[in-house]
Write a protein that holds these residues in place. Sequence first.
Motif, PDB file in Angstrom:
ATOM      1  N   ASN A  77      29.361 -68.280  -0.423  1.00 20.89           N
ATOM      2  CA  ASN A  77      29.440 -67.933   0.988  1.00 20.89           C
ATOM      3  C   ASN A  77      30.482 -66.817   1.036  1.00 20.89           C
ATOM      4  OD1 ASN A  77      30.807 -67.994   3.615  1.00 20.89           O
ATOM      5  ND2 ASN A  77      29.566 -69.810   4.027  1.00 20.89           N
ATOM      6  N   PHE A 133      35.618 -62.596   8.725  1.00 16.00           N
ATOM      7  CA  PHE A 133      35.982 -63.766   7.925  1.00 16.00           C
ATOM      8  C   PHE A 133      35.398 -65.048   8.493  1.00 16.00           C
ATOM      9  CE2 PHE A 133      39.515 -61.221   6.230  1.00 16.00           C
ATOM     10  CZ  PHE A 133      39.434 -61.576   4.900  1.00 16.00           C
ATOM     11  N   THR A 134      35.296 -65.126   9.801  1.00 13.00           N
ATOM     12  CA  THR A 134      34.941 -66.403  10.414  1.00 13.00           C
ATOM     13  C   THR A 134      33.543 -66.462  11.007  1.00 13.00           C
ATOM     14  OG1 THR A 134      35.949 -65.695  12.491  1.00 13.00           O
ATOM     15  CG2 THR A 134      37.346 -66.928  10.969  1.00 13.00           C
ATOM     16  N   GLU A 135      33.081 -65.378  11.625  1.00 12.36           N
ATOM     17  CA  GLU A 135      31.829 -65.446  12.373  1.00 12.36           C
ATOM     18  C   GLU A 135      30.644 -64.777  11.697  1.00 12.36           C
ATOM     19  OE1 GLU A 135      32.452 -64.059  16.360  1.00 12.36           O
ATOM     20  OE2 GLU A 135      34.275 -65.254  16.574  1.00 12.36           O
ATOM     21  N   ARG A 136      30.882 -63.876  10.796  1.00 15.67           N
ATOM     22  CA  ARG A 136      29.770 -63.132  10.191  1.00 15.67           C
ATOM     23  C   ARG A 136      29.796 -63.327   8.684  1.00 15.67           C
ATOM     24  NH1 ARG A 136      25.400 -62.296   9.131  1.00 15.67           N
ATOM     25  NH2 ARG A 136      24.370 -60.300   9.050  1.00 15.67           N
ATOM     26  N   ARG A 137      29.421 -64.511   8.237  1.00 13.22           N
ATOM     27  CA  ARG A 137      29.431 -64.812   6.815  1.00 13.22           C
ATOM     28  C   ARG A 137      27.987 -64.917   6.332  1.00 13.22           C
ATOM     29  NH1 ARG A 137      34.415 -65.763   4.924  1.00 13.22           N
ATOM     30  NH2 ARG A 137      33.585 -66.729   3.060  1.00 13.22           N
ATOM     31  N   SER A 179      38.949 -59.912  11.327  1.00 10.99           N
ATOM     32  CA  SER A 179      39.117 -61.361  11.476  1.00 10.99           C
ATOM     33  C   SER A 179      37.800 -62.043  11.822  1.00 10.99           C
ATOM     34  CB  SER A 179      40.168 -61.677  12.541  1.00 10.99           C
ATOM     35  OG  SER A 179      39.751 -61.198  13.796  1.00 10.99           O
ATOM     36  N   LYS A 180      36.958 -61.393  12.602  1.00  8.94           N
ATOM     37  CA  LYS A 180      35.656 -61.973  12.922  1.00  8.94           C
ATOM     38  C   LYS A 180      34.739 -61.968  11.699  1.00  8.94           C
ATOM     39  CE  LYS A 180      35.327 -61.425  17.859  1.00  8.94           C
ATOM     40  NZ  LYS A 180      34.473 -61.007  18.958  1.00  8.94           N
ATOM     41  N   ALA A 240      32.219 -63.115   3.254  1.00  2.00           N
ATOM     42  CA  ALA A 240      32.314 -62.173   4.363  1.00  2.00           C
ATOM     43  C   ALA A 240      31.815 -60.837   3.844  1.00  2.00           C
ATOM     44  CB  ALA A 240      33.761 -62.071   4.830  1.00  2.00           C
ATOM     45  N   ASP A 285      36.163 -62.383   0.173  1.00  4.65           N
ATOM     46  CA  ASP A 285      36.449 -63.767   0.551  1.00  4.65           C
ATOM     47  C   ASP A 285      35.325 -64.702   0.106  1.00  4.65           C
ATOM     48  OD1 ASP A 285      38.074 -65.789   1.694  1.00  4.65           O
ATOM     49  OD2 ASP A 285      36.837 -65.784   3.502  1.00  4.65           O
TER      50      ASP A 285
END
Length: 173
Positions: free
Chosen positions: A116, A65-69, A62-63, A118, A131
């Motif tokens: 952009n 997907f959101t924090e490490r792109r 989950s991180k 993941a 993603d």
Amino acid sequence: RVGPPRASSARESMDPQIVFQTLVGLDETVLSTVLAQLLQAKPELAPELVTLAIPDLTYAPSKAFTERRCIGTIKKLSPQLGLGFINCPELNAVFGCDVIVQPQQIGSLLEGTEVNFAVTLNEENKPQAFDLIETNPSKLAVPKITLKPPAIADMGGMSGMGGGMGGDMMGRM
């Protein structure tokens, strides 16, 4: 006691700094072999080593997907290999290769599209994108319609209502 030293006494007599200097002095091929053999003998070390070596890629999905792109450009689509490749300078500096992407992640995106995405490591420890989101999607031309309320003068007054609910102003029918 005669014979090879016991394992505990060998551990006690090894200086970690000497072991470190010895490993640093090995060429890459020999060092890779030594590390592979170590991890085969002690597989419980692998998760901790990965976490220490590349902490950004060991978060829960989950991180990722959101924090490490990351941002990159679709470089090549190879139907023969069933893969695509993304040029991402940030990940190339770390791994020395392009980022692999599966065709189902690419969808209808074309070579040269900036995306952009993941990232995770595949089973060969290569970066793999998922993603994908196009960073600059082309905007559809939607005509802008501005609605203005009509002016009261354009409404023709209230004559269409007959001055009330039928009949004249005095309430007669």
